[in-house]
Scaffold this motif. Structure first.
Motif, PDB file in Angstrom:
ATOM      1  N   VAL A 110      24.003  20.432  23.972  1.00 61.56           N
ATOM      2  CA  VAL A 110      22.828  21.121  23.837  1.00 61.56           C
ATOM      3  C   VAL A 110      22.725  22.069  22.602  1.00 61.56           C
ATOM      4  N   LEU A 111      23.550  22.557  22.195  1.00 61.48           N
ATOM      5  CA  LEU A 111      23.739  23.553  20.939  1.00 61.48           C
ATOM      6  C   LEU A 111      23.518  22.652  19.629  1.00 61.48           C
ATOM      7  N   ARG A 112      24.300  21.422  19.878  1.00 64.79           N
ATOM      8  CA  ARG A 112      24.161  20.533  18.699  1.00 64.79           C
ATOM      9  C   ARG A 112      22.577  19.942  18.562  1.00 64.79           C
ATOM     10  N   ALA A 113      22.386  19.626  19.589  1.00 62.92           N
ATOM     11  CA  ALA A 113      20.934  19.022  19.877  1.00 62.92           C
ATOM     12  C   ALA A 113      19.795  19.778  19.032  1.00 62.92           C
ATOM     13  N   ARG A 152      26.240  28.057  14.730  1.00 64.63           N
ATOM     14  CA  ARG A 152      27.107  27.947  13.397  1.00 64.63           C
ATOM     15  C   ARG A 152      27.091  26.696  12.999  1.00 64.63           C
ATOM     16  N   PRO A 153      27.297  26.357  11.418  1.00 66.53           N
ATOM     17  CA  PRO A 153      27.219  25.070  11.015  1.00 66.53           C
ATOM     18  C   PRO A 153      28.493  24.153  11.483  1.00 66.53           C
ATOM     19  N   GLY A 154      29.590  24.867  11.854  1.00 66.44           N
ATOM     20  CA  GLY A 154      30.686  24.132  12.390  1.00 66.44           C
ATOM     21  C   GLY A 154      30.462  23.270  13.580  1.00 66.44           C
ATOM     22  N   ILE A 155      29.198  23.423  14.235  1.00 64.90           N
ATOM     23  CA  ILE A 155      28.949  22.536  15.489  1.00 64.90           C
ATOM     24  C   ILE A 155      29.017  21.042  15.005  1.00 64.90           C
ATOM     25  N   ILE A 156      28.484  20.787  13.826  1.00 64.82           N
ATOM     26  CA  ILE A 156      28.513  19.657  13.291  1.00 64.82           C
ATOM     27  C   ILE A 156      29.877  18.855  13.251  1.00 64.82           C
ATOM     28  N   SER A 157      30.923  19.648  13.033  1.00 67.79           N
ATOM     29  CA  SER A 157      32.494  19.269  12.898  1.00 67.79           C
ATOM     30  C   SER A 157      32.860  18.746  14.150  1.00 67.79           C
TER      31      SER A 157
END
Length: 220
Positions: free
Chosen positions: A111-114, A188-193
């Motif tokens: 959900v956070l990534r979405a 935080r942008p680390g969610i993408i990785s």
């Protein structure tokens, strides 16, 4: 091998003890983020000093390193893990480095990534690549995407957010602040990785009634 490593560390002005401390922290936590604390800033800068030695050392264990200089973020992945931004490998080994996330943790991370992707499309990203989100909005998104809310028990909710802080995926208020009215957190942008596009697409296409069957993901 030890002598060769010590020699290379000496050339870079780093002691074997300092290198060992860096490796133990990285293998223990699985992530370093420079803006997390003064301690992590020191270790991240130490990694930059000997990055090729760290990666060579970990490659022997088939552990892959994802370094995102834009966000001063370093994350490691166990053998066989699917890593956004890195080529897939044929390594099918199961690994003791893998730590099973609970279904609640997997669901919330998705959900956070979405939410992060939506903010990215709308240009709601700050200069550090972060996204602000109220806990109320997160709860609503959980209901819309998963058909269920965040845990109602404060202790369970705090533990869930604390786990995501440990993974360096969010910044959230202290546990005490969560008890005081509306709280906000930072994605935080680390969610993408940590979340692949295919996993996100699966969430978007799955009926909410089926989301109780989300598989537990592997962390490091």
């Amino acid at each position: 091998m030890r002598d060769a490593l010590d020699s290379q560390l000496n050339e870079r002005g780093l002691s074997p003890e300092a290198f060992s401390e860096l490796m133990i922290r990285l293998l223990d936590r699985g992530v370093l983020c420079r803006d997390e604390s003064q301690r992590e800033a020191e270790l991240y800068d130490r990694y930059l000093q000997v990055s090729e030695l760290v990666e060579d050392y970990l490659s022997v264990l088939r552990i892959r390193v994802l370094h995102e200089p834009r966000f001063s973020l370093l994350r490691i992945f166990p053998p066989g893990a699917e890593v956004p931004g890195l080529a897939d490998t044929d390594d099918s080994l199961s690994s003791g480095l893998r730590e099973r996330l609970s279904q609640q943790e997997v669901a919330l991370i998705l959900v956070l990534r979405a939410e992060y992707d939506q903010a990215l499309r709308e240009g709601q990203i700050d200069e550090f690549g972060q996204v602000m989100l109220s806990l109320e909005a997160l709860n609503l998104s959980c209901r819309n995407l998963l058909g269920r809310s965040l845990p109602e028990q404060q202790g369970e909710r705090k533990a869930l957010l604390r786990r995501l802080r440990q993974l360096r995926l969010i910044r959230s208020p202290s546990d005490a602040a969560l008890d005081e009215g509306e709280a906000w957190l930072t994605i935080r942008p680390g969610i993408i990785s940590l979340v692949t596009d295919s996993a996100l697409a699966q969430l978007a296409s799955a009926p909410t009634d089926d989301n109780d069957d989300l598989p537990a993901e592997d962390s490091h």
